[in-house]
Design a protein around this motif. Sequence first.
Motif, PDB file in Angstrom:
ATOM      1  N   VAL A  44       9.914 -10.979 139.964  1.00 43.69           N
ATOM      2  CA  VAL A  44      10.333 -10.707 141.341  1.00 43.69           C
ATOM      3  C   VAL A  44       9.132 -10.287 142.197  1.00 43.69           C
TER       4      VAL A  44
ATOM      5  N   ILE B 164      13.910  -6.372 131.417  1.00 41.38           N
ATOM      6  CA  ILE B 164      13.757  -5.701 132.723  1.00 41.38           C
ATOM      7  C   ILE B 164      12.322  -5.801 133.216  1.00 41.38           C
TER       8      ILE B 164
ATOM      9  N   PHE C 168       5.545  -3.130 145.121  1.00 37.62           N
ATOM     10  CA  PHE C 168       6.694  -2.992 146.022  1.00 37.62           C
ATOM     11  C   PHE C 168       6.533  -1.814 146.968  1.00 37.62           C
TER      12      PHE C 168
ATOM     13  N   ILE D  10       4.903  -2.664 134.003  1.00 38.08           N
ATOM     14  CA  ILE D  10       5.925  -1.924 134.751  1.00 38.08           C
ATOM     15  C   ILE D  10       5.362  -1.301 136.042  1.00 38.08           C
TER      16      ILE D  10
ATOM     17  N   VAL E  16      16.911  -4.998 119.013  1.00 43.49           N
ATOM     18  CA  VAL E  16      18.158  -4.919 119.786  1.00 43.49           C
ATOM     19  C   VAL E  16      17.983  -3.982 120.982  1.00 43.49           C
ATOM     20  N   ILE E  17      17.202  -2.950 120.762  1.00 45.06           N
ATOM     21  CA  ILE E  17      17.055  -1.951 121.804  1.00 45.06           C
ATOM     22  C   ILE E  17      15.867  -2.255 122.728  1.00 45.06           C
TER      23      ILE E  17
ATOM     24  N   ILE F 128       7.115 -13.365 143.006  1.00 45.03           N
ATOM     25  CA  ILE F 128       7.782 -14.203 144.015  1.00 45.03           C
ATOM     26  C   ILE F 128       7.586 -13.594 145.401  1.00 45.03           C
ATOM     27  N   ASP F 129       7.810 -12.278 145.478  1.00 39.92           N
ATOM     28  CA  ASP F 129       7.680 -11.621 146.776  1.00 39.92           C
ATOM     29  C   ASP F 129       6.254 -11.721 147.299  1.00 39.92           C
TER      30      ASP F 129
ATOM     31  N   ILE G  61       5.888  -2.083 140.489  1.00 47.42           N
ATOM     32  CA  ILE G  61       6.402  -0.985 141.323  1.00 47.42           C
ATOM     33  C   ILE G  61       5.377  -0.615 142.394  1.00 47.42           C
TER      34      ILE G  61
ATOM     35  N   PRO H  81      16.294  -5.488 125.837  1.00 50.08           N
ATOM     36  CA  PRO H  81      16.669  -5.293 127.246  1.00 50.08           C
ATOM     37  C   PRO H  81      15.513  -4.757 128.103  1.00 50.08           C
ATOM     38  N   ILE H  82      14.704  -3.896 127.475  1.00 49.01           N
ATOM     39  CA  ILE H  82      13.591  -3.318 128.240  1.00 49.01           C
ATOM     40  C   ILE H  82      12.549  -4.380 128.561  1.00 49.01           C
TER      41      ILE H  82
ATOM     42  N   PRO I   5      12.642  -2.087 116.656  1.00 49.10           N
ATOM     43  CA  PRO I   5      14.089  -2.234 116.857  1.00 49.10           C
ATOM     44  C   PRO I   5      14.400  -3.180 118.014  1.00 49.10           C
TER      45      PRO I   5
ATOM     46  N   ILE J  29      11.672  -9.233 134.517  1.00 48.38           N
ATOM     47  CA  ILE J  29      12.306  -9.496 135.823  1.00 48.38           C
ATOM     48  C   ILE J  29      11.472  -8.852 136.936  1.00 48.38           C
ATOM     49  N   LEU J  30      11.067  -7.595 136.722  1.00 48.86           N
ATOM     50  CA  LEU J  30      10.244  -6.895 137.714  1.00 48.86           C
ATOM     51  C   LEU J  30       8.991  -7.698 138.025  1.00 48.86           C
TER      52      LEU J  30
END
Lengths: 258, 69, 302
Positions: free
Chosen positions: B28, B21, B62, B55, B13-14, B31-32, B59, B17-18, B11, B24-25
């Motif tokens: 980022v 995300i 960070f 994922i 569409v759902i 970069i850091d 984390i 977004p995940i 699916p 992006i994590l």
Amino acid sequence: MQWITIFQKELLENARNFKWIWVPLVFILLSVMDPLTTYYMPVLLDNFGNLPEGAQINIPTPPPPEVFWMSFSQLNVLGILVVLLMSMGLISAERKSGVSEMVLVKPVSYTSYVTAKFVSTLLLTLISAFIGLLASWYYVNLLFGEIPFSYYIGSVSFYSVWLMFIVSISIILNTAFRTPGLVGFLSIAALLLASAINSVFKTRIEWLPPQINAYIKGYLSTGSITDDLWITAFLTIGVTVILLVASVFILRKKELAA
Amino acid sequence: MNIQEIFQAVPWVIIAPILLIESILLIVALIDLARNDSPNGPKWLWVLIIILMNIIGPILYFIIGRRQD
Amino acid sequence: MAFVSVDQLSKTFDKTAVIKDLSFQLEKGKCVSLLGQNGAGKTTTLRMLSGLMKPTKGTISIDGASPSSDIRSFIGYLPQHPVFHNWMTGKEFLVYVGRLAHLSKKEATTRAESLLKQVGIEDAKNRRIGKYSGGMKQRLGIAQAMIHKPKLIMLDEPVSSLDPVGRREVLTLLEELKQETTVLFSTHILSDAEEVSDELLLLHDGHIVESGTMDDLQSQHDSTRIDLSFSKEAHAFEVPISQIDSVENVQREGNQLHIYAKNIENARTEILKLASEQDWPMTKFEVSRTSLEDLFMKVVNQ
């Protein structure tokens, strides 16, 4: 004003180290995980599960409030873990490295120092929770059925009180110890202890802070804010205030340079 | 079941977004790490952890990888 | 009334007295050095004066302010190993601490700019502090201590961690600061103290053993030293000399003896008498003014 100065510095620091990006994203992931897997589990099993031809999967679809609550449960474990770990060095690391010596030798009020750090961490935590749970609410509405938006607002607002309590636990341990790892460990332990105490005494004292979770869950299914929820919320706020006052007191008592 | 069918069964569409995300994590965190003068532990190890552990890697970086100062 | 007055200050850690009944006074506009070996209690003294540490007993008063008032407004302090928020730029940090010291945003910015220029790190003001060298951090540390124009600035070992060039630059900076405010700095290096300070507090084992202006100290301990050289190992002559009444202390350095005496006339006569009676193989006899170095050594060896 001094308080604003420290608060702004904390906001800037959280922006520079990307906390304003990664913490909300992690909260979103944690919040949407359960609603999505609950919905797609049957579909995924069907497609990839190598089930025998014609086998029927019959998992009853849980009601929307229950699915929405799963997100809170998820945040209560991993979300809180993230909050406690990211804030374990909030004051302790500054004391350990000696930066606090440089800051507190200026005419800074200890109350401002502690509360500005508390509010900035809380703000980050709350915004993350609001965003994460909003995503969850959206998916639950899409996949399971309607939950009124007011329920989202209500439940997340009361949940904020619980998060406030958690941040204050981290703050007080931050002022008492100067090793971030120890602060992280002890705040997790303190929270587990609080939950254990609550489960032992909840029949006799019904308003201990961890009990707020049960009342929020109840609110989600009935939509009515019970007296128990109000009382627990106020008591939790009270405990938080006491913890903060004690934090300021401890920091003032501690010799910054030992 | 062939690749196409699997692809259609997802699916998007759902899931999209995940995936967004996640990426992006990952970016980022990288970069850091690049700007970090003294990460906790060797840099190359963090690069591997961030990229390979979905994922969790970013984390972990960070929370543990950046020194708190 | 003295500008800073410290009375009967004591500090005990776990039953070990680190500072014992310390009393001294500082005059306004002076540059005073707190001289002592490592472990003499310099850092502890400065931390108590800065309000970071509470004395076990005793009082500190600065510029007649009541003890209950926040002395932190009047003082600037540079720790021995200054640590900053490494993610901030030098300028950001100065503005931040300036705001904490109740300057307005505008004041803090102007003050930060001028201090960055004064301490010579203007070029690096927009660089992250994490990238600064040790000397730059030390200078930024001095700037942050000066940000709110304190009446008293205290620097803990401001030059000891620096290389010769950095050391020279910071000492020159101290000369400048001296014109603006009262300076108290600690050091274990005598020549640094001699170079910039007007007055000296000699700290040993938690209490002040000597204090005063350079000239006072010089005259007080004037010409109490006799240097003797022998053509052989001086060990054999140490004992008879130390038995002379007026001799206070004898130090041996190979073929040389340094003799400190209360009454130099008497000591000279006695030594010369011994030397001729016992026919010592003496190659040099000299009465000299003591340098501060000698004073330092003498005090420390007591």
